[in-house]
Design a protein around this motif. Structure first.
Motif, PDB file in Angstrom:
ATOM      1  N   SER A  65      55.770 -25.127 -31.576  1.00  0.00           N
ATOM      2  CA  SER A  65      56.004 -25.091 -33.020  1.00  0.00           C
ATOM      3  C   SER A  65      56.359 -26.502 -33.476  1.00  0.00           C
ATOM      4  CB  SER A  65      57.166 -24.158 -33.342  1.00  0.00           C
ATOM      5  OG  SER A  65      58.374 -24.758 -32.901  1.00  0.00           O
ATOM      6  N   SER A  73      60.005 -18.501 -34.381  1.00  0.00           N
ATOM      7  CA  SER A  73      60.409 -17.486 -35.366  1.00  0.00           C
ATOM      8  C   SER A  73      59.212 -16.859 -36.087  1.00  0.00           C
ATOM      9  CB  SER A  73      61.369 -18.101 -36.389  1.00  0.00           C
ATOM     10  OG  SER A  73      60.736 -19.154 -37.081  1.00  0.00           O
ATOM     11  N   GLN A 123      51.268 -29.397 -31.273  1.00  0.00           N
ATOM     12  CA  GLN A 123      51.725 -28.565 -32.404  1.00  0.00           C
ATOM     13  C   GLN A 123      50.628 -27.631 -32.916  1.00  0.00           C
ATOM     14  OE1 GLN A 123      53.846 -30.573 -35.599  1.00  0.00           O
ATOM     15  NE2 GLN A 123      52.957 -29.155 -37.074  1.00  0.00           N
ATOM     16  N   VAL A 124      50.990 -26.367 -33.036  1.00  0.00           N
ATOM     17  CA  VAL A 124      50.081 -25.351 -33.572  1.00  0.00           C
ATOM     18  C   VAL A 124      50.543 -25.016 -34.988  1.00  0.00           C
ATOM     19  CG1 VAL A 124      49.357 -22.944 -33.330  1.00  0.00           C
ATOM     20  CG2 VAL A 124      49.576 -24.380 -31.299  1.00  0.00           C
ATOM     21  N   ARG A 178      61.729 -23.833 -31.078  1.00  0.00           N
ATOM     22  CA  ARG A 178      63.087 -24.378 -31.054  1.00  0.00           C
ATOM     23  C   ARG A 178      64.004 -23.591 -30.110  1.00  0.00           C
ATOM     24  NH1 ARG A 178      65.098 -26.878 -36.025  1.00  0.00           N
ATOM     25  NH2 ARG A 178      63.997 -25.264 -37.178  1.00  0.00           N
ATOM     26  N   THR A 236      49.944 -27.854 -40.115  1.00  0.00           N
ATOM     27  CA  THR A 236      49.811 -29.310 -39.978  1.00  0.00           C
ATOM     28  C   THR A 236      49.591 -29.696 -38.523  1.00  0.00           C
ATOM     29  OG1 THR A 236      52.226 -29.313 -40.117  1.00  0.00           O
ATOM     30  CG2 THR A 236      51.034 -30.049 -42.055  1.00  0.00           C
ATOM     31  N   ASN A 266      61.292 -13.027 -28.421  1.00  0.00           N
ATOM     32  CA  ASN A 266      62.304 -13.582 -29.314  1.00  0.00           C
ATOM     33  C   ASN A 266      63.549 -12.703 -29.233  1.00  0.00           C
ATOM     34  OD1 ASN A 266      63.767 -14.400 -31.782  1.00  0.00           O
ATOM     35  ND2 ASN A 266      61.890 -15.530 -32.237  1.00  0.00           N
ATOM     36  N   GLN A 296      53.866 -21.385 -41.789  1.00  0.00           N
ATOM     37  CA  GLN A 296      53.096 -22.571 -41.393  1.00  0.00           C
ATOM     38  C   GLN A 296      52.674 -22.502 -39.929  1.00  0.00           C
ATOM     39  OE1 GLN A 296      56.171 -22.740 -42.770  1.00  0.00           O
ATOM     40  NE2 GLN A 296      55.993 -23.840 -44.712  1.00  0.00           N
ATOM     41  N   HIS A 297      53.460 -21.832 -39.099  1.00  0.00           N
ATOM     42  CA  HIS A 297      53.055 -21.658 -37.694  1.00  0.00           C
ATOM     43  C   HIS A 297      51.976 -20.572 -37.604  1.00  0.00           C
ATOM     44  CE1 HIS A 297      53.425 -22.149 -33.376  1.00  0.00           C
ATOM     45  NE2 HIS A 297      53.251 -20.835 -33.286  1.00  0.00           N
TER      46      HIS A 297
HETATM   47  P1  FAD Z   1      62.958 -21.651 -35.676  1.00  0.00           P
HETATM   48  O1  FAD Z   1      62.448 -21.151 -36.965  1.00  0.00           O
HETATM   49  O2  FAD Z   1      64.294 -22.281 -35.632  1.00  0.00           O
HETATM   50  O3  FAD Z   1      62.936 -20.409 -34.678  1.00  0.00           O
HETATM   51  C1  FAD Z   1      63.455 -20.418 -33.383  1.00  0.00           C
HETATM   52  C2  FAD Z   1      63.376 -18.991 -32.881  1.00  0.00           C
HETATM   53  O4  FAD Z   1      63.801 -18.959 -31.542  1.00  0.00           O
HETATM   54  C3  FAD Z   1      64.264 -18.009 -33.658  1.00  0.00           C
HETATM   55  O5  FAD Z   1      63.471 -16.937 -34.145  1.00  0.00           O
HETATM   56  C4  FAD Z   1      65.261 -17.529 -32.630  1.00  0.00           C
HETATM   57  O6  FAD Z   1      65.597 -16.152 -32.793  1.00  0.00           O
HETATM   58  C5  FAD Z   1      64.521 -17.759 -31.332  1.00  0.00           C
HETATM   59  N1  FAD Z   1      65.403 -17.962 -30.189  1.00  0.00           N
HETATM   60  C6  FAD Z   1      66.473 -18.784 -30.098  1.00  0.00           C
HETATM   61  N2  FAD Z   1      67.011 -18.714 -28.871  1.00  0.00           N
HETATM   62  C7  FAD Z   1      66.275 -17.810 -28.172  1.00  0.00           C
HETATM   63  C8  FAD Z   1      66.345 -17.292 -26.853  1.00  0.00           C
HETATM   64  N3  FAD Z   1      67.262 -17.708 -25.976  1.00  0.00           N
HETATM   65  N4  FAD Z   1      65.424 -16.360 -26.487  1.00  0.00           N
HETATM   66  C9  FAD Z   1      64.477 -15.927 -27.333  1.00  0.00           C
HETATM   67  N5  FAD Z   1      64.368 -16.386 -28.594  1.00  0.00           N
HETATM   68  C10 FAD Z   1      65.248 -17.319 -29.017  1.00  0.00           C
HETATM   69  N6  FAD Z   1      55.627 -25.278 -38.198  1.00  0.00           N
HETATM   70  C11 FAD Z   1      54.750 -25.120 -37.185  1.00  0.00           C
HETATM   71  O7  FAD Z   1      55.056 -24.496 -36.153  1.00  0.00           O
HETATM   72  N7  FAD Z   1      53.489 -25.672 -37.280  1.00  0.00           N
HETATM   73  C12 FAD Z   1      53.072 -26.352 -38.361  1.00  0.00           C
HETATM   74  O8  FAD Z   1      51.934 -26.829 -38.381  1.00  0.00           O
HETATM   75  C13 FAD Z   1      53.983 -26.512 -39.451  1.00  0.00           C
HETATM   76  N8  FAD Z   1      53.610 -27.161 -40.589  1.00  0.00           N
HETATM   77  C14 FAD Z   1      54.495 -27.235 -41.616  1.00  0.00           C
HETATM   78  C15 FAD Z   1      54.078 -27.820 -42.817  1.00  0.00           C
HETATM   79  C16 FAD Z   1      54.944 -27.894 -43.897  1.00  0.00           C
HETATM   80  C17 FAD Z   1      54.475 -28.512 -45.172  1.00  0.00           C
HETATM   81  C18 FAD Z   1      56.253 -27.366 -43.775  1.00  0.00           C
HETATM   82  C19 FAD Z   1      57.205 -27.410 -44.927  1.00  0.00           C
HETATM   83  C20 FAD Z   1      56.667 -26.787 -42.581  1.00  0.00           C
HETATM   84  C21 FAD Z   1      55.811 -26.725 -41.494  1.00  0.00           C
HETATM   85  N9  FAD Z   1      56.198 -26.138 -40.295  1.00  0.00           N
HETATM   86  C22 FAD Z   1      55.287 -25.970 -39.303  1.00  0.00           C
HETATM   87  C23 FAD Z   1      57.603 -25.773 -40.020  1.00  0.00           C
HETATM   88  C24 FAD Z   1      57.910 -24.306 -40.193  1.00  0.00           C
HETATM   89  O9  FAD Z   1      58.255 -24.039 -41.529  1.00  0.00           O
HETATM   90  C25 FAD Z   1      59.096 -23.900 -39.287  1.00  0.00           C
HETATM   91  O10 FAD Z   1      60.209 -24.712 -39.593  1.00  0.00           O
HETATM   92  C26 FAD Z   1      58.809 -24.010 -37.791  1.00  0.00           C
HETATM   93  O11 FAD Z   1      57.597 -23.382 -37.466  1.00  0.00           O
HETATM   94  C27 FAD Z   1      59.941 -23.360 -37.033  1.00  0.00           C
HETATM   95  O12 FAD Z   1      59.766 -23.541 -35.661  1.00  0.00           O
HETATM   96  P2  FAD Z   1      60.415 -22.530 -34.636  1.00  0.00           P
HETATM   97  O13 FAD Z   1      59.914 -21.172 -34.890  1.00  0.00           O
HETATM   98  O14 FAD Z   1      60.266 -23.109 -33.289  1.00  0.00           O
HETATM   99  O15 FAD Z   1      61.972 -22.686 -35.004  1.00  0.00           O
END
Ligand code: FAD
Length: 311
Positions: A229, A262, A243-244, A204, A247, A281, A266-267
């Motif tokens: 993610s 982050s 997606q890694v 994200r 799921t 990060n 799940q990731h």
């Molecule tokens: P976020 O948690 O929002 O993290 C974004 C990160 O980016 C933050 O740590 C932030 O500090 C960093 N960031 C922001 N801006 C910058 C910048 N400019 N420079 C550097 N860093 C920055 N997730 C998966 O990935 N895979 C799955 O298979 C999966 N299956 C799931 C299954 C279930 C049943 C459930 C409930 C959830 C599942 N999820 C899965 C979702 C998971 O819980 C997280 O919501 C998801 O992984 C978060 O994605 P993210 O790390 O990209 O986003």
């Protein structure tokens, strides 16, 4: 069934054995019983020659019949039931095909299934992750036959040996319960996620589909696959086959670079077996740093272009 003997069900496409098979054979070796390999489908005899050279395989059983293409569960489970007699253990990879097939095999044999094992403790005791890998359970099966799916990335592939015998077995044919219609594979110029040596993944933190080009540029520089993610997929930055995670895809490359991810459990469930993990990060408290071998607390919009330039 008098003595322990293991049957590994192999996946093959167009006569080429899936890379996961050598890893499932490694898991089977941990059971300590002789290992036979079953290769089925169109062009099975070609893949069977490859199977015969996998270290530790005692014999290969080949059933060349298009009824078993894509390990179509209804047909292949009936075949395995007909062959199961001498086997104490029946193993397959916990890929889409194996996950579809083996529960049906277990039901036909009247036993439970042990899913997605990551280690073999003894012939009846296996280790498997639950709750997206946040808990590791050790389970013992009391069934007389063990039907097991194996997480391939948890085992190093076996090496090669001089070829063993390949025997043809009779087909049980088409059960006329299901028919394979079609399959669409996403085609791209980058390596496929599942087999890639290097993966660059974005989350994200990238903020948009356009910004995801930073991930793609670094991936191209490293001849790497692109991952993401779920948050990045849900936000529409990239298609969901990238997606890694729990799921998504389970991967274990030599090098996994996670930027703007982050590190939700799940990731992590999908990538924490990677050999070397690099995390970029801006939040030094991000949980991804707990699994990272190298962590860079930085703004990815500066770090990624700089990394690409230096490479
Ligand atoms: P976020 O948690 O929002 O993290 C974004 C990160 O980016 C933050 O740590 C932030 O500090 C960093 N960031 C922001 N801006 C910058 C910048 N400019 N420079 C550097 N860093 C920055 N997730 C998966 O990935 N895979 C799955 O298979 C999966 N299956 C799931 C299954 C279930 C049943 C459930 C409930 C959830 C599942 N999820 C899965 C979702 C998971 O819980 C997280 O919501 C998801 O992984 C978060 O994605 P993210 O790390 O990209 O986003």
């Amino acid at each position: 069934m008098s003595e322990a003997r293991t049957l590994v069900v192999a996946e093959q496409i167009d006569g080429r054995l899936s890379a996961a098979v050598a890893r499932v054979v490694a898991a089977a070796a941990g059971i300590g019983a002789p290992i036979d390999l079953l290769v089925v489908g169109s062009q099975a005899s070609q893949a069977a020659q490859q199977a015969a050279r996998l270290e530790g395989v005692a014999a290969v059983i080949c059933v060349e019949d298009s009824a078993f293409d894509h390990l179509l569960a209804e047909n292949t489970a009936a075949l395995i039931q007909s062959l199961a007699g001498p086997y104490s253990h029946l193993l397959s990879a916990s890929t889409t095909g194996g996950r579809s097939l083996m529960p049906r095999v277990a039901a036909l044999l009247g036993v439970g299934q042990v899913s997605d094992i990551i280690a073999v403790e003894s012939p009846d005791t296996f280790v498997r992750p639950i709750y997206a890998g946040s808990v590791v359970a050790t389970v013992r099966s009391l069934d007389d036959r063990k039907v097991v799916t194996v997480r391939p990335t948890a085992f190093e592939p076996v090496g090669e040996q001089d070829g063993v015998d390949v025997a043809n077995a009779a087909s049980t044919g088409d059960q006329r319960l299901a028919r394979f219609v079609s399959e669409q594979l996403a085609e791209g110029e980058r390596p496929e996620l599942g087999g890639a040596r290097v993966i660059v993944s974005g989350g994200r933190g990238l903020g948009s589909a356009e910004n995801f080009r930073l991930i793609e540029a670094l991936a191209d520089r490293l001849d790497a696959a692109v991952g993401a993610s779920r948050a990045a997929v849900d936000a529409g930055y990239v298609p969901n086959d990238l997606q890694v995670g729990q799921t998504g895809r389970m991967v274990a490359p030599e090098l996994y670079i996670a930027a703007g991810i982050s590190g939700a459990v799940q990731h992590l469930a999908g990538m924490k077996d990677s050999k070397v993990i690099v995390a970029i990060n801006s939040d030094e408290e991000a949980p991804i740093f707990q699994v990272a071998d190298y962590g860079l607390v930085a703004d990815l919009f500066e770090a990624l272009p700089e990394l690409e330039r230096k490479l």
